[in-house]
Design a protein around this motif. Sequence first.
Motif, mmCIF file in Angstrom:
data_model
loop_
_atom_site.group_PDB
_atom_site.id
_atom_site.type_symbol
_atom_site.label_atom_id
_atom_site.label_comp_id
_atom_site.label_asym_id
_atom_site.label_seq_id
_atom_site.Cartn_x
_atom_site.Cartn_y
_atom_site.Cartn_z
ATOM 1 N N GLU A 115 -15.183 -9.783 -35.192
ATOM 2 C CA GLU A 115 -16.053 -9.000 -34.307
ATOM 3 C C GLU A 115 -15.429 -8.863 -32.918
ATOM 4 O OE1 GLU A 115 -19.780 -10.982 -34.313
ATOM 5 O OE2 GLU A 115 -20.307 -10.398 -36.365
ATOM 6 N N GLU B 44 -12.528 -6.427 -33.094
ATOM 7 C CA GLU B 44 -13.032 -5.053 -33.224
ATOM 8 C C GLU B 44 -13.571 -4.544 -31.891
ATOM 9 O OE1 GLU B 44 -15.800 -5.472 -36.405
ATOM 10 O OE2 GLU B 44 -14.301 -5.069 -37.974
ATOM 11 N N ARG C 94 -12.341 -1.378 -29.661
ATOM 12 C CA ARG C 94 -13.249 -0.331 -29.173
ATOM 13 C C ARG C 94 -13.146 -0.185 -27.660
ATOM 14 N NH1 ARG C 94 -16.960 -2.833 -32.572
ATOM 15 N NH2 ARG C 94 -18.340 -3.445 -30.852
#
Length: 393
Positions: free
Chosen positions: A124, A127, A131
């Motif tokens: 997470e 990621e 982003r």
Amino acid sequence: MLKVFLNHTSEDKALVMPYFHKLKALGFEPWIDERILPGQDWDEVIQRAFNAADVYLIFMTPRSVTKRGYVQLEINDALDKQRYNLYGDIGLIPLMLEDCDVPVKISRSHQYIRLPEGWHKVVESLELAARQRNIAIHTGVEMGPFRMFLRAEQHRWEGFPGYEVSLSYPHIESSRVPNAALELNEFFTSLRLNILLDARQVRLDQEKERFSGWAGVPDWKPVNSSDVFISPRLASQSILSFSVHQDGMFAGAAHGFMWLETHNFMIIEDQLIRIDINDFLSEPYLAYPPITELVRERVGHEYADRFERELDADDLIRIREALPIDGSIFKNFQITPSGITLLYPQGELFGHAAGAFGADLSFDEIKQWLKPGGPHTYALNASAISWDLGIDD
């Protein structure tokens, strides 16, 4: 593709390799020293991979946290690079591979994740890091009166040696202070061009005989590599700080290099005004000695923490010599809502192996030397403004 550097000790390689393969399968670009080929200069290869990484994973075990040498140097360098990240950017993730004492230099600034049960949190976080970079590139992010877009470029030329330059810098738009935005973009353009002009000078200094003998070494290229990123920070709606940070490696060198410069501005009537350290001080030459003593104290604490020992008489002499009272130590600084952060890149104070250092000075503790109505009055009590990515954690 997010580049992820895996820091570990050689004794833990078998424990770390499964995570390398998991990251690869998830579409990230992980790097581990398993990829060094016979005949390659391992120090140069590691330095290049380290400089190019977006995120550093620190795998902690009883062996890695106590082992001296390259592992500790990489940890120090990874922590140092976080100084130049944008607020909120994920750049370093400590991972508890086995129960051990977390080094103070990590625990005081980062929360670790326990493996294997916390692996989903690692994914997470990576990621989110990806982003953050994609949003900054494609849609821009709000930062005070500006919308800032991240620009990335790659420049290459093959020669003996050639060069590879990676550039990351902001492009700024603003309807509230359009002229200041224009001037900032012109400033970034001049920095960008100067960096490229420096790289291109190698075309006039070719050494084919020197480098041609290494042509048979697998995956080795005679290249001067350089990674440059310009990071913006705002202390208030009208005060901006930018750090220009460069990591690199000259072809055939045993060690990489690190370079830093900072630029600080105020916006007055939609125009940029450069801020120098003396603009804060009512009588600079009277203020230098006592403020330098504060800096020596901060650096001394960091030095002791980094080398995990009490300072001796020789250390104190070394710190005093590295930080003279002539004002030269205030060259690179950033402004925050509550004070000034002084920055010293790797090798500037105590040599390459010691890493980079910094010192935070609050406006409150140096208030007796501050100029009435100086730039600090615009920063004091202002909320820190940073890249707001609009992403929920």
